[in-house]
Design an enzyme around this catalytic site. Sequence first.
Site, PDB file in Angstrom:
ATOM      1  N   ARG A 177       0.869  -1.179   0.000  1.00  0.00           N
ATOM      2  CA  ARG A 177       0.000   0.000   0.000  1.00  0.00           C
ATOM      3  C   ARG A 177       0.905   1.228   0.000  1.00  0.00           C
ATOM      4  NH1 ARG A 177      -5.175  -1.740   1.023  1.00  0.00           N
ATOM      5  NH2 ARG A 177      -5.385  -3.612   2.280  1.00  0.00           N
ATOM      6  N   GLY A 217      -7.466  -2.935  -6.071  1.00  0.00           N
ATOM      7  CA  GLY A 217      -8.776  -2.445  -5.657  1.00  0.00           C
ATOM      8  C   GLY A 217      -9.057  -1.012  -6.088  1.00  0.00           C
ATOM      9  N   THR A 235      -6.050   1.333  -6.101  1.00  0.00           N
ATOM     10  CA  THR A 235      -5.152   0.957  -7.200  1.00  0.00           C
ATOM     11  C   THR A 235      -5.697   1.456  -8.535  1.00  0.00           C
ATOM     12  OG1 THR A 235      -4.606  -1.032  -5.976  1.00  0.00           O
ATOM     13  CG2 THR A 235      -4.025  -1.015  -8.297  1.00  0.00           C
ATOM     14  N   THR A 251     -11.379  -6.875  -5.639  1.00  0.00           N
ATOM     15  CA  THR A 251     -11.900  -6.555  -4.316  1.00  0.00           C
ATOM     16  C   THR A 251     -12.637  -7.765  -3.789  1.00  0.00           C
ATOM     17  OG1 THR A 251     -13.725  -5.463  -3.187  1.00  0.00           O
ATOM     18  CG2 THR A 251     -13.759  -5.344  -5.554  1.00  0.00           C
ATOM     19  N   ASP A 297     -14.502  -7.747  -1.342  1.00  0.00           N
ATOM     20  CA  ASP A 297     -15.798  -7.297  -0.831  1.00  0.00           C
ATOM     21  C   ASP A 297     -16.883  -7.233  -1.907  1.00  0.00           C
ATOM     22  OD1 ASP A 297     -14.516  -6.983   1.547  1.00  0.00           O
ATOM     23  OD2 ASP A 297     -14.531  -4.800   1.543  1.00  0.00           O
ATOM     24  N   MET A 328     -15.384 -10.085   6.153  1.00  0.00           N
ATOM     25  CA  MET A 328     -14.947  -8.878   5.467  1.00  0.00           C
ATOM     26  C   MET A 328     -16.145  -8.107   4.935  1.00  0.00           C
ATOM     27  SD  MET A 328     -12.893 -11.521   4.844  1.00  0.00           S
ATOM     28  CE  MET A 328     -12.407 -11.967   3.242  1.00  0.00           C
ATOM     29  N   GLU A 336     -17.256  -6.418   8.847  1.00  0.00           N
ATOM     30  CA  GLU A 336     -16.320  -5.596   9.627  1.00  0.00           C
ATOM     31  C   GLU A 336     -16.695  -4.110   9.687  1.00  0.00           C
ATOM     32  OE1 GLU A 336     -12.385  -5.295   7.740  1.00  0.00           O
ATOM     33  OE2 GLU A 336     -13.330  -5.834   5.856  1.00  0.00           O
TER      34      GLU A 336
HETATM   35  P1  ATP Z   1      -8.010  -3.002  -1.301  1.00  0.00           P
HETATM   36  O1  ATP Z   1      -8.715  -1.840  -0.670  1.00  0.00           O
HETATM   37  O2  ATP Z   1      -8.942  -3.948  -1.962  1.00  0.00           O
HETATM   38  O3  ATP Z   1      -7.060  -3.695  -0.407  1.00  0.00           O
HETATM   39  P2  ATP Z   1      -6.776  -0.954  -2.884  1.00  0.00           P
HETATM   40  O4  ATP Z   1      -6.232  -0.951  -4.267  1.00  0.00           O
HETATM   41  O5  ATP Z   1      -7.929  -0.028  -2.653  1.00  0.00           O
HETATM   42  O6  ATP Z   1      -7.103  -2.450  -2.515  1.00  0.00           O
HETATM   43  P3  ATP Z   1      -4.990   0.767  -1.404  1.00  0.00           P
HETATM   44  O7  ATP Z   1      -3.987   0.416  -0.379  1.00  0.00           O
HETATM   45  O8  ATP Z   1      -6.025   1.766  -1.067  1.00  0.00           O
HETATM   46  O9  ATP Z   1      -5.621  -0.622  -1.860  1.00  0.00           O
HETATM   47  O10 ATP Z   1      -4.243   1.312  -2.721  1.00  0.00           O
HETATM   48  C1  ATP Z   1      -3.275   0.543  -3.419  1.00  0.00           C
HETATM   49  C2  ATP Z   1      -2.307   1.458  -4.139  1.00  0.00           C
HETATM   50  O11 ATP Z   1      -2.997   2.476  -4.874  1.00  0.00           O
HETATM   51  C3  ATP Z   1      -1.361   2.159  -3.193  1.00  0.00           C
HETATM   52  O12 ATP Z   1      -0.066   2.046  -3.728  1.00  0.00           O
HETATM   53  C4  ATP Z   1      -1.848   3.591  -3.169  1.00  0.00           C
HETATM   54  O13 ATP Z   1      -0.769   4.508  -3.042  1.00  0.00           O
HETATM   55  C5  ATP Z   1      -2.512   3.767  -4.518  1.00  0.00           C
HETATM   56  N1  ATP Z   1      -3.645   4.686  -4.377  1.00  0.00           N
HETATM   57  C6  ATP Z   1      -4.641   4.603  -3.471  1.00  0.00           C
HETATM   58  N2  ATP Z   1      -5.519   5.622  -3.613  1.00  0.00           N
HETATM   59  C7  ATP Z   1      -5.060   6.377  -4.643  1.00  0.00           C
HETATM   60  C8  ATP Z   1      -5.504   7.588  -5.282  1.00  0.00           C
HETATM   61  N3  ATP Z   1      -6.615   8.219  -4.895  1.00  0.00           N
HETATM   62  N4  ATP Z   1      -4.769   8.070  -6.314  1.00  0.00           N
HETATM   63  C9  ATP Z   1      -3.637   7.442  -6.707  1.00  0.00           C
HETATM   64  N5  ATP Z   1      -3.164   6.314  -6.143  1.00  0.00           N
HETATM   65  C10 ATP Z   1      -3.839   5.780  -5.130  1.00  0.00           C
HETATM   66 MG    MG Z   2      -9.493  -0.096  -1.217  1.00  0.00          MG
END
Ligand code: ATP
Ligand code: MG
Length: 475
Positions: free
Chosen positions: A167, A192, A195, A221, A223, A266, A322
């Site tokens: 992350r 997700g 990302t 995701t 979820d 979850m 959760e």
């Molecule tokens: P999950 O929530 O399902 O675990 P996710 O992709 O939402 O997955 P995050 O940890 O929120 O997980 O984001 C993953 C990557 O995307 C990180 O490297 C983060 O820096 C980048 N990221 C998150 N939000 C943004 C955003 N608004 N703009 C650009 N990059 C982002």
């Molecule tokens: Mg997320």
Amino acid sequence: FSRPNHRPIAAALQQSQNDDFVLEDVPHLTNFLPNLPSYPNPLHSSQAYSIVKNTFVSQEDVVAQNIVIRKDNPRGVHFRRAGPREKVYFKPEEVRACIVTCGGLCPGINTVIREIVCGLNNMYGVEDILGIEEGYRGFYSKNTVRLTPKVVNDIHKRGGTLLRTSRGGHDTQKIVDNIADRGINQVYIIGGDGTQRGAARIYEEVEKRGLHVAVAGIPKTIDNDIAVIDKSFGFDTAVEEAQRAINAAHVEVESVENGVGIVKLMGRYSGFIAMFATLASRDVDCCLIPESPFYLEGRGGLYEFLDQRLKENGHLVIVIAEGAGQEYVAAEVPAVNQKDASGNRLLLDVGPWLSDKIKDHFTKAQKMPINMKYIDPTYMIRAIPSNAADNIYCTLLAHSVVHGAMAGYTGFTVGPVNSRHAYIPISRVTEKQKTVELTGRMWARLLASTNQPSFISSDLEGVVQGIDSLNITSI
Ligand code: ATP
Ligand code: MG
């Protein structure tokens, strides 16, 4: 999502766009690189595809978001149908693809990686495929790994991600510098909502720099909260595994006097796993999800219902997502307001809170000792490999995304819309989260199955309507 410089679409579609038909098109490399040459799709001579009756998806094929047609309703939003195109915009020998995985774990990530690699290689003859390790920051802080069909051969049998994940650490400029420096021209991003937002930024920067690079997202995701698409990969596997936890809780509480089982599943903002696992299991007395505000005391409250069930059956099982009841926990637990590396708010742990509340209610208020069994299977569920249905689904997703990138689409994600795979603009899947519709049929089926209270008192009806007005997809 209408871009003025969109590639001209077929006359028939343009015509129909004048009325109630909306095509949410995805960008194409020729939008900003109009002089790109095109090549015949190598699938013309592929052993597998040469025998397919209609090998190629027509440019005019679209997938309708509204599948149930009601009289006088507009035809609404459509997406381009996914699949191989007659012409491709990359010579296979010139492709240098990369794959990156970001965010939390979910069953099926390895299958998607495997099938992107095997799809690129077996269908298009692409050999240069790089793995970016440990998420977005891996672009500029790690060496790449070479991915071949041999390297990924049996990774679908393992949970997690071969490429590891992280992350935070998202620096668009550095990532795109790195893409350009390494000569990468296809970027496959599995992750997700965060990302996919990051992927949209990368696509915008690639376009700004005029790079011949296709940027494609595969929404992940556990979820199932991604908008537009029918279902996200890993969801079926998660529901199946969640049922095992519910079953364990049920066996435990059935075997003791006044057994009360709580299973935390979850679902940060969407209760799909809890709802589907409850519906599938039939051992659950009450399912609590973030979308449905509940209350403990008084008429129609949780305590009243639990008292009655325990009296009737001698045991009960509660499933809680959760993200449910966060406002109650926040009111009683000192505010910590912590965030993870990506800036997401960390949720308060509702499972132990609810266990304590129920224990107190029965032992102190009701003077009735209970046997509490609390199960949190979250990490067990996230870490398992995907089941058969998800493996097939992941294969379709991966092949669809490969066809799209080879055909020159960019800034897109892929997923099934009414069971047909479609190319969807990234912005469409990040603008809203899909949530359980409390006035929808599936939640009504759950209420009918568990016979639990709806927790909708007259003062909460406005809240429910407010929540539902945010939804864009119902099941
Ligand atoms: P999950 O929530 O399902 O675990 P996710 O992709 O939402 O997955 P995050 O940890 O929120 O997980 O984001 C993953 C990557 O995307 C990180 O490297 C983060 O820096 C980048 N990221 C998150 N939000 C943004 C955003 N608004 N703009 C650009 N990059 C982002
Ligand atoms: Mg997320």
